[in-house]
Every structure is written in structure tokens, then in C-alpha cells.
Design a protein around this motif. Sequence first.
Motif, short mmCIF file in Angstrom:
data_model
loop_
_atom_site.label_atom_id
_atom_site.label_comp_id
_atom_site.label_asym_id
_atom_site.label_seq_id
_atom_site.Cartn_x
_atom_site.Cartn_y
_atom_site.Cartn_z
N GLN A 41 0.82 -1.20 0.00
CA GLN A 41 0.00 0.00 0.00
C GLN A 41 0.86 1.26 0.00
OE1 GLN A 41 -3.10 -0.07 2.96
NE2 GLN A 41 -3.34 -2.28 2.83
N GLY A 42 0.23 2.37 -0.26
CA GLY A 42 0.93 3.63 -0.23
C GLY A 42 1.11 4.13 1.19
N LEU A 43 1.81 5.23 1.31
CA LEU A 43 2.00 5.82 2.63
C LEU A 43 0.68 6.42 3.11
CD1 LEU A 43 4.91 5.83 1.27
CD2 LEU A 43 5.43 7.66 2.87
N GLU A 44 0.39 6.18 4.36
CA GLU A 44 -0.87 6.60 4.96
C GLU A 44 -0.57 7.62 6.05
OE1 GLU A 44 -4.28 4.34 7.71
OE2 GLU A 44 -2.52 3.28 6.95
N PHE A 45 -1.13 8.82 5.92
CA PHE A 45 -0.88 9.87 6.91
C PHE A 45 -1.44 9.48 8.27
CE2 PHE A 45 -0.61 13.97 8.81
CZ PHE A 45 -1.79 14.18 9.49
#
Lengths: 115, 112
Positions: A41-45
Motif C-alpha cells: 500500500q501507499g504511505l498513509e498519513f
Amino acid sequence: GAGVSQSPSNKVTEKGKDVELRCDPISGHTALYWYRQRLGQGLEFLIYFQGNSAPDKSGLPSDRFSAERTGESVSTLTIQRTQQEDSAVYLCASSLSLAQHNEQFFGPGTRLTVL
Amino acid sequence: DQQVKQNSPSLSVQEGRISILNCDYTNSMFDYFLWYKKYPAEGPTFLISISSIKDKNEDGRFTVFLNKSAKHLSLHIVPSQPGDSAVYFCAASAIDGNKLVFGAGTILRVKS
């Protein structure tokens, strides 16, 4: 000068234990961010801090997650009662300020594995 | 709900040829877009950005194109070099926010 540093680089823990992750931002950077990246997955804030303003905690996934920052220096991200779904790489970034176009500089991350 | 999507998990390109990495977004409030590059065991590093008032931004071998009507952006690398092999993340932010929303990344392999 030194970039963003994070410790530990790797952490393996048992389900239910608490963990604390540390971030040292670039000196002089007033804004600090935490992100996580789960596998595939992408980076999650997660959260950001800006000076003495109240942090934006809108990305924290549950009340087991908390973070603190001392002034404009070190930040710690604490995960209580860890769960297997918390396994991820936790990335810290800092920037000169919160202005939108200010580049965020990332640390190498802490890889957390919850068994 | 993925607001930023990179539909190609990987891309393989011959050295010297063009690499094209694509990114789509759904949030019409996004007005600033960035590409980050990530090597193994390192944090992402900023590569290039573009504001929504532009449709192209070029920096050396790297060019980012923005098509607002299609909510699509792409990163072109030409000529591709083996050292470009990395994971490339597309990210976006809204004018009233400071959080970056990232795509899942595309692994680029440049073969020599």
C-alpha cells in the motif's frame, strides 16, 4: 547536515505489547509528520505537528495510537496493545513549515512486525 | 477509498528508453502533486512536483504532466538509467491541507 533519523530501524514485538518509535527531525524544521506504509500500500498519513500548535491527529487509526513532540525536536509515536494489523513501516518526515509547497524530508522508517 | 491510484505495480524498461509512470486521482480538491522516489531501506526522496495551474514541469531527465480534466498525471524519465530503478510514489495535497496522500507506488526496473 544530518537528515531525518528514526529508531529503531526494526522492531519485532508480540501482540498486546506496547511499542515506542522515535523520530529526530532535521534541525530547524518546525513541521513533523508520521506516516505508515503497510505491505503493498501507499504511505498513509497518521499525524502532524507544527510548532506549538495543536497536532492534527486525524489520521490516527485508533486510540491505541498516540504521538508526542517536544518543542520542535524529537517525536515519539506510541502504539499500545499492538495488533498484527499494526505491522508496517512507520515513516517520519519533517519540513521547514506546514506551507503546502515545502518539501517533506523522510527518514528511513521503522519496520514494525507484530507477531 | 483510494484517492490516489497507481495502477501499475511494476514497470520494466530498457536503459536509454523512456519510462512512463502513471497516476490517477479522484479528489478534485487536490491542487499540488508530487513524485517521490524510494530505494530499499531508505525513506522516500522528493523528485519533482507540479501545481494545478500548470500542465507540465520539467527538471532534467524528469518531466511531470498533469491532465486536470482527466485527473491524471504522469512522470516521464528519459533517457532511463539503471540508477533510476526504485519505487516511485505519486502524492497529492489539497490547498487547505498539509497532508500528502500517496499512491501505492510503482516499482521501476531499468535494465542495462
